[in-house]
Scaffold this motif. Structure first.
Motif, PDB file in Angstrom:
ATOM      1  N   GLY A  28       0.798  -1.205   0.000  1.00 34.68           N
ATOM      2  CA  GLY A  28       0.000   0.000   0.000  1.00 34.68           C
ATOM      3  C   GLY A  28       0.838   1.264   0.000  1.00 34.68           C
ATOM      4  N   VAL A  46      -7.868   3.011   7.949  1.00 37.46           N
ATOM      5  CA  VAL A  46      -7.431   2.855   6.552  1.00 37.46           C
ATOM      6  C   VAL A  46      -8.244   3.810   5.713  1.00 37.46           C
ATOM      7  N   GLU A  48      -9.358   5.793   1.994  1.00 38.06           N
ATOM      8  CA  GLU A  48      -9.829   5.243   0.722  1.00 38.06           C
ATOM      9  C   GLU A  48      -8.692   4.938  -0.234  1.00 38.06           C
ATOM     10  N   ASP A  49      -7.505   5.474   0.020  1.00 38.44           N
ATOM     11  CA  ASP A  49      -6.336   5.158  -0.805  1.00 38.44           C
ATOM     12  C   ASP A  49      -5.532   3.994  -0.242  1.00 38.44           C
ATOM     13  N   ARG A  50      -6.068   3.336   0.815  1.00 39.48           N
ATOM     14  CA  ARG A  50      -5.446   2.197   1.458  1.00 39.48           C
ATOM     15  C   ARG A  50      -4.205   2.586   2.263  1.00 39.48           C
ATOM     16  N   GLU A 106      -3.473  -8.224   7.712  1.00 36.90           N
ATOM     17  CA  GLU A 106      -4.008  -7.631   6.490  1.00 36.90           C
ATOM     18  C   GLU A 106      -5.313  -6.923   6.848  1.00 36.90           C
ATOM     19  N   GLY A 108      -8.596  -5.268   5.829  1.00 38.85           N
ATOM     20  CA  GLY A 108      -9.599  -5.112   4.788  1.00 38.85           C
ATOM     21  C   GLY A 108      -9.366  -6.033   3.603  1.00 38.85           C
ATOM     22  N   HIS A 110      -9.102  -5.354   0.495  1.00 44.72           N
ATOM     23  CA  HIS A 110      -8.057  -4.861  -0.414  1.00 44.72           C
ATOM     24  C   HIS A 110      -7.086  -3.938   0.307  1.00 44.72           C
ATOM     25  N   GLY A 111      -7.076  -4.068   1.611  1.00 45.97           N
ATOM     26  CA  GLY A 111      -6.284  -3.136   2.399  1.00 45.97           C
ATOM     27  C   GLY A 111      -4.803  -3.485   2.422  1.00 45.97           C
ATOM     28  N   PRO A 112      -3.980  -2.675   3.097  1.00 46.23           N
ATOM     29  CA  PRO A 112      -2.548  -2.923   3.178  1.00 46.23           C
ATOM     30  C   PRO A 112      -2.234  -4.081   4.123  1.00 46.23           C
TER      31      PRO A 112
END
Length: 529
Positions: A28, A46, A48-50, A106, A108, A110-112
């Motif tokens: 991320g 987190v 919205e840009d992760r 991890e 989310g 699609h999170g970092p």
């Protein structure tokens, strides 16, 4: 290195002694940054840009949704996923979990991804390579991304951290090792190049040697070849006798020219070897324990400059003729310097060898002993060479050079030793051939010696008509073949009008002779030196 996000409440390790753990961001926008954990409770957000943010205490940034809560338990932190947020620890989705040193978190779908580490009030400024590689392996194993993406991220991050987060000594060592390896590879590459050049040079040498030896073997005689010669002898002798008889009956002048010129036409026999230019050593045969020359499985001789046998001989034959009054012997340049034909000289030199004449002798009709011949000079513009012989061979012998150019349609008589030893053996008769078979004396040198001792050295003669004349060539149809090179082409007065040089089988067996004017030019040039 620390998180420099504005308005963050995270604590720098320099600002407090109560730092207990940290999150090392692996993916991320926050990748490579450290999130310090020093309070009993922390909020993890987190955006919205992760990007990842740690807020200490129970407060929360109004512009971010809290994803998880971290609570100190006395020995480590416990993580709790807040409602509507998914958290994975070591690849397993959790609601709450007790974090251990090295756990992969991890945030989310699609999170970092971050790695949890306990630091016990101290944070290492440099990481050992095994830790960096361990992080890469753990990430590759626990991340839920596609395999290709996981692998590429793990490799890129490992390289980045090795370059930036290892100790200076380690990096210097790596650079030194890379320099050493690069140098070694370069040296190995150069060594391979030299070795390949050596192989290529040796291959060219062996090719040249094989070609020359193949030509040499054409002069050698095997038992089977002797038997074949014996079977054909009667027919050949009968044919030659009939041809000569017909020639004498039809042209008595030609018979006289042949009779008077024969003693001046010499059978040339020679051999040259190869000397290595670098060491000065001759190329020799390699002998086995029994003293016999070794051969390869393909029947070729084993040769080497450090061989313990005789020098390798490249044998050849040809024809030459004496000039009246000066004791010089005329022949072709490709006979006197046989290594200049084809690409032999280029092949020899490219492999580091220089040809060197080992022996050159001349046999004259009427003389039982051969005479030594020495190279005097060669023409730069024509296939001609001059040899010198001992004075004893010139007594009462010698041909005259014509001072005029012949005309098209004139008759010529070409004399020479076509096909070399084979023709001489055929002319010698059945008894001589039988004696060779019984004694096994088929050596290149011995056969010629026996022929000379028995007075059986005599050239063949053929009659033809001049078809074309140029400044550099006289073309005629007199019959001759390999071995007749260097022989004289005589007019009806017995004077030399050309020196036989080449065969043109594609033109009905026509032959090329070097005009006598070129011989005059060579004599003048040689006398001026």
């Amino acid at each position: 290195m620390q998180d420099q996000t504005p308005n963050s409440d995270e604590v720098s390790p320099a600002a407090t002694d109560d730092v207990r753990a940290f999150l090392e961001n692996l993916t991320g926008p926050s990748r490579g940054r450290i999130m310090w954990l020093s309070s009993d409770r922390s909020q993890v957000s987190v955006d919205e840009d992760r990007a990842l943010l740690i807020t200490h205490g129970t407060g929360n940034r109004p512009d971010r949704e809290t994803a998880a809560r971290l609570t100190w338990s006395g020995e480590t932190y416990e993580i709790e996923a807040l409602p509507d947020n998914d958290i994975w620890v070591n690849g397993r989705k959790i609601g709450a979990a007790h974090l251990l040193h090295g756990d992969m978190i991890e945030f989310g779908e699609h999170g970092p991804m971050s790695r949890f580490r306990l630091c016990r009030q101290s944070f290492p400024t440099r990481w050992p390579v095994e830790e960096i590689l361990s992080d890469a392996v753990a990430y590759a194993r626990t991340s839920r991304r596609p395999f290709g993406s996981r692998l590429s991220n793990a490799l890129v991050e490992s390289v980045r951290r090795i370059l930036l987060e290892t100790s200076v000594l380690f990096r210097v060592t790596v650079i030194f090792v890379l320099i050493v390896l690069t140098t070694f590879v370069a040296m190995q590459y150069r060594s391979d190049q030299i070795f390949q050049e050596s192989i290529d040079r040796e291959a060219r040498r062996l090719e040249a040697v094989a070609i020359a030896l193949a030509q040499t073997r054409q002069e050698a005689l095997s038992a089977d070849e002797l038997a074949a010669l014996r079977d054909q002898l009667d027919l050949q002798l009968s044919t030659n006798a009939e041809r000569l008889a017909t020639l004498e009956r039809r042209l008595s002048a030609s018979a006289r020219v042949i009779r008077e010129s024969t003693a001046s036409v010499a059978f040339l026999q020679g051999a040259y070897g190869l000397r290595q230019e670098e060491s000065g050593k001759m190329l020799r045969h390699v002998l086995g324990p029994d003293g016999a020359p070794l051969q390869t499985p393909f029947g070729k001789p084993v040769v080497d400059v450090d061989g313990n046998g005789k020098p390798v001989e490249f044998q050849f034959t040809g024809t030459g003729f004496l000039l009246e009054g000066n004791g010089l012997l005329v022949t072709n340049r490709h006979v006197a310097l046989p290594w200049t034909t084809s690409d032999k000289l280029t092949a020899f030199r490219s492999s580091g060898f220089a040809p060197e004449m080992l022996q050159l002798i001349a046999y004259f009709p009427g003389l039982t002993e051969p005479v030594e011949a020495s190279f005097l000079g060669a023409s730069d513009t024509a296939d001609l060479a001059l040899l010198t012989v001992t004075p004893s061979a010139t007594t009462g012998r010698g041909l005259t050079l014509s001072q005029t150019v012949p005309d098209i349609g004139d008759e010529v008589i070409v004399m020479g030793f076509s096909t070399g030893l084979r023709a001489l053996i055929a002319q010698a008769g059945r008894d001589f051939l039988t004696a060779l078979q019984e004694t096994g004396e088929t050596d290149f040198w011995t056969v010629a010696t026996r022929l000379s001792e028995q007075g059986r050295i005599a050239p063949l003669a053929s009659r033809g008509i001049i078809a074309q004349i140029t400044a550099k060539a006289v073309i005629y149809d007199a019959e001759t073949t390999v071995g007749g090179s260097g022989g004289p082409a005589l007019d009806r007065n017995g004077q030399v009008v050309a020196v036989n040089a080449a065969i043109l089988p594609e033109f009905g067996g026509a032959n090329i002779g070097v005009p006598v004017q070129e011989v005059h030019r060579l004599l003048t040039t040689t006398a001026g030196k």
